[in-house]
Scaffold this motif. Structure first.
Motif, short mmCIF file in Angstrom:
data_model
loop_
_atom_site.label_atom_id
_atom_site.label_comp_id
_atom_site.label_asym_id
_atom_site.label_seq_id
_atom_site.Cartn_x
_atom_site.Cartn_y
_atom_site.Cartn_z
N GLU A 105 0.84 -1.20 0.00
CA GLU A 105 0.00 0.00 0.00
C GLU A 105 0.88 1.25 0.00
OE1 GLU A 105 -3.20 1.67 3.09
OE2 GLU A 105 -3.70 -0.28 2.24
N LYS A 113 -0.94 7.32 2.50
CA LYS A 113 -1.94 8.31 2.08
C LYS A 113 -1.35 9.71 1.90
CE LYS A 113 -5.91 5.85 3.72
NZ LYS A 113 -7.16 5.86 4.41
N TYR A 156 2.63 8.55 -7.50
CA TYR A 156 2.47 7.10 -7.33
C TYR A 156 3.43 6.30 -8.20
CZ TYR A 156 -1.83 7.51 -4.52
OH TYR A 156 -2.75 7.78 -3.54
N GLU A 175 -7.43 5.36 -5.99
CA GLU A 175 -7.47 4.59 -4.73
C GLU A 175 -7.07 3.13 -4.97
OE1 GLU A 175 -7.90 3.48 -0.75
OE2 GLU A 175 -7.48 5.38 -1.72
N ARG A 176 -7.47 2.57 -6.09
CA ARG A 176 -7.08 1.17 -6.38
C ARG A 176 -5.57 1.05 -6.59
NH1 ARG A 176 -12.34 0.73 -9.83
NH2 ARG A 176 -13.70 -0.17 -8.26
N ARG A 202 -3.40 3.07 -5.17
CA ARG A 202 -2.83 3.30 -3.83
C ARG A 202 -2.90 2.06 -2.95
NH1 ARG A 202 -3.46 3.91 1.09
NH2 ARG A 202 -5.68 3.58 1.10
N ASN A 203 -4.03 1.36 -2.97
CA ASN A 203 -4.18 0.24 -2.03
C ASN A 203 -3.60 -1.08 -2.54
OD1 ASN A 203 -6.10 -1.01 -3.68
ND2 ASN A 203 -7.83 -0.32 -2.47
N GLY A 204 -3.00 -1.10 -3.71
CA GLY A 204 -2.30 -2.30 -4.17
C GLY A 204 -3.13 -3.28 -4.96
N THR A 205 -4.26 -2.85 -5.49
CA THR A 205 -5.10 -3.74 -6.29
C THR A 205 -4.27 -4.38 -7.40
OG1 THR A 205 -7.08 -2.44 -5.85
CG2 THR A 205 -7.12 -3.79 -7.83
#
Length: 154
Positions: free
Chosen positions: A68, A71, A78, A134-135, A137-140
């Motif tokens: 991740e 924030k 990114y 967001e995807r 950022r969260n490692g999707t």
């Protein structure tokens, strides 16, 4: 006279407040497979050249949730963050199927982060852009078929 006040935000606050539409991914996490399962997968993959499309296509059966991104990192950064912080330190000659999947997942995530940076995502972000950011950022795991990739980019 009425003053027109501008709401000031940073590009990290907008991402943190965004509700993420859940997409169910029922694939098994590649890092949770046993060594015996990895050896079985590698035996199956021997027929393909490593890192070629057939080899990577077989690895799409599994998922890898990447690290991740904090924030406080702006979404425009990114790409650089993923590039610098999520590399595999092992030499490629020593990679297993697990390492190839993690790398494929990282490369697809980099592609999406590159698109965010170079396609001019600017504030205020649309709801769709917020979901994509967001995807990332969260490692999707973006290492999926192109049909499913479009679902992740909605």
């Amino acid at each position: 006279m009425k003053e027109n006040k501008k709401l000031e935000t940073t590009n990290t606050e907008i991402v943190a407040q965004t509700p993420l539409t859940q997409i169910t991914d029922n694939r098994r996490e590649i890092t949770e497979l046993t060594d015996a399962e990895i050896k079985e997968i590698e035996k199956e993959l021997e027929q393909y050249d490593k890192c070629m499309w057939r080899h990577l296509e077989q690895l799409q059966k599994f998922k890898h949730i990447g690290g991740e991104i904090p924030k406080d990192v702006p979404f425009t950064e990114y790409y650089a963050y993923i590039h610098q912080n999520f590399r595999n330190p092992k030499p490629r000659k020593e990679w297993t199927a697990r390492d190839y999947k993690v790398e494929a997942s990282r490369e697809r995530r980099l592609m999406v982060a590159f698109a965010i940076r170079n396609n001019g995502y600017k504030e205020p972000l649309t709801d769709r852009q917020k979901r994509v950011v967001e995807r990332v950022r969260n490692g999707t795991d973006f290492h999926v078929s192109f049909e499913k990739l479009w679902e992740l980019l909605k």
